[in-house]
Design an enzyme around this catalytic site. Sequence first.
Site, PDB file in Angstrom:
ATOM      1  N   HIS A  17       7.297  39.322 -15.608  1.00  0.00           N
ATOM      2  CA  HIS A  17       8.060  39.689 -16.957  1.00  0.00           C
ATOM      3  C   HIS A  17       7.651  41.014 -17.204  1.00  0.00           C
ATOM      4  O   HIS A  17       8.434  41.857 -17.727  1.00  0.00           O
ATOM      5  CB  HIS A  17       7.261  38.482 -17.880  1.00  0.00           C
ATOM      6  CG  HIS A  17       7.600  37.222 -17.912  1.00  0.00           C
ATOM      7  ND1 HIS A  17       6.727  36.077 -17.757  1.00  0.00           N
ATOM      8  CD2 HIS A  17       8.734  36.617 -17.547  1.00  0.00           C
ATOM      9  CE1 HIS A  17       7.199  35.193 -17.654  1.00  0.00           C
ATOM     10  NE2 HIS A  17       8.518  35.167 -17.492  1.00  0.00           N
ATOM     11  N   LYS A  41      10.162  22.191 -24.133  1.00  0.00           N
ATOM     12  CA  LYS A  41       9.147  21.582 -23.190  1.00  0.00           C
ATOM     13  C   LYS A  41       7.617  21.814 -23.816  1.00  0.00           C
ATOM     14  O   LYS A  41       7.409  22.582 -24.656  1.00  0.00           O
ATOM     15  CB  LYS A  41       9.229  22.294 -21.735  1.00  0.00           C
ATOM     16  CG  LYS A  41       9.528  23.790 -21.744  1.00  0.00           C
ATOM     17  CD  LYS A  41       9.616  24.407 -20.447  1.00  0.00           C
ATOM     18  CE  LYS A  41       9.742  25.897 -20.658  1.00  0.00           C
ATOM     19  NZ  LYS A  41      10.130  26.403 -19.493  1.00  0.00           N
ATOM     20  N   ARG A  90      15.083  36.157 -10.375  1.00  0.00           N
ATOM     21  CA  ARG A  90      13.995  36.214  -9.181  1.00  0.00           C
ATOM     22  C   ARG A  90      14.817  35.875  -7.987  1.00  0.00           C
ATOM     23  O   ARG A  90      14.536  36.433  -6.819  1.00  0.00           O
ATOM     24  CB  ARG A  90      13.143  35.121  -9.372  1.00  0.00           C
ATOM     25  CG  ARG A  90      11.849  35.702 -10.537  1.00  0.00           C
ATOM     26  CD  ARG A  90      10.869  34.669 -10.650  1.00  0.00           C
ATOM     27  NE  ARG A  90      11.708  33.205 -10.860  1.00  0.00           N
ATOM     28  CZ  ARG A  90      11.459  32.235 -11.682  1.00  0.00           C
ATOM     29  NH1 ARG A  90      10.275  32.483 -12.525  1.00  0.00           N
ATOM     30  NH2 ARG A  90      11.841  31.409 -11.579  1.00  0.00           N
ATOM     31  N   SER A 128       6.082  31.530 -14.361  1.00  0.00           N
ATOM     32  CA  SER A 128       4.827  30.895 -15.089  1.00  0.00           C
ATOM     33  C   SER A 128       4.387  29.783 -14.768  1.00  0.00           C
ATOM     34  O   SER A 128       3.484  29.303 -14.926  1.00  0.00           O
ATOM     35  CB  SER A 128       5.540  30.835 -16.566  1.00  0.00           C
ATOM     36  OG  SER A 128       5.485  32.342 -16.991  1.00  0.00           O
TER      37      SER A 128
END
Length: 158
Positions: A17, A41, A90, A128
Site C-alpha cells: 500500500h 468484514k 497485485r 493485509s
Amino acid sequence: MRSVVYPGTFDPITNGHSDLVARASRLCDRVVLAVARDTGKATTFDVDQRVALAREVCAGLNNVEVIAFSGLLVEFARGMDVHVIMRGLRAVSDFEYEFQLAGMNRRMAPDIETLFLTPAEQYAYISSSLVKQIARLGGDVSAFVAPVVHAALRKRFG
C-alpha cells in the site's frame, strides 16, 4: 490540481500500500488515502487505529491526506472534489474484481475515472489478510509492514 483517491480498508496498511501511495504522490498533486469504515468484514483494527497507522506510515509524504469515509466511494470522491480513483493490482486474480468495481463506479459516476497501478515486484504478493494471518500465528511480518504497523500487530496478537 490533479487529485486521486486511493480507497481501502488498510487493515493494516502494508508496504505494498505505501509503495502505491508514494508512487501516486509523485504522479499527483494530492493523494487522498480513504480508509473505509463500512468494510463488510470484521477488521483487526478499528477505523481510528487504521487511520492513525496510515497517517504515521505516510507522514513523510506532504501531499497525502488520510481520511476515514463511509458510504459510496464515488460520493466520497465527489465530496472531496476528486475525479480519479486509484486501485492497486497485485496479480491477475485481482483484475476481475477490480474490473467489476471500476465498471460499477463508472456507471454510477461517469465523471470519475479509475486508474490502476501495480506495486513494485517485491510487494506484489503482500496482502493485509496474509500479513494478519502470519502475525496471528506468531510469524515475523517486519518485512511486509512499517515498524509502527509491526508493533501494532505484535500488541494486538501478542
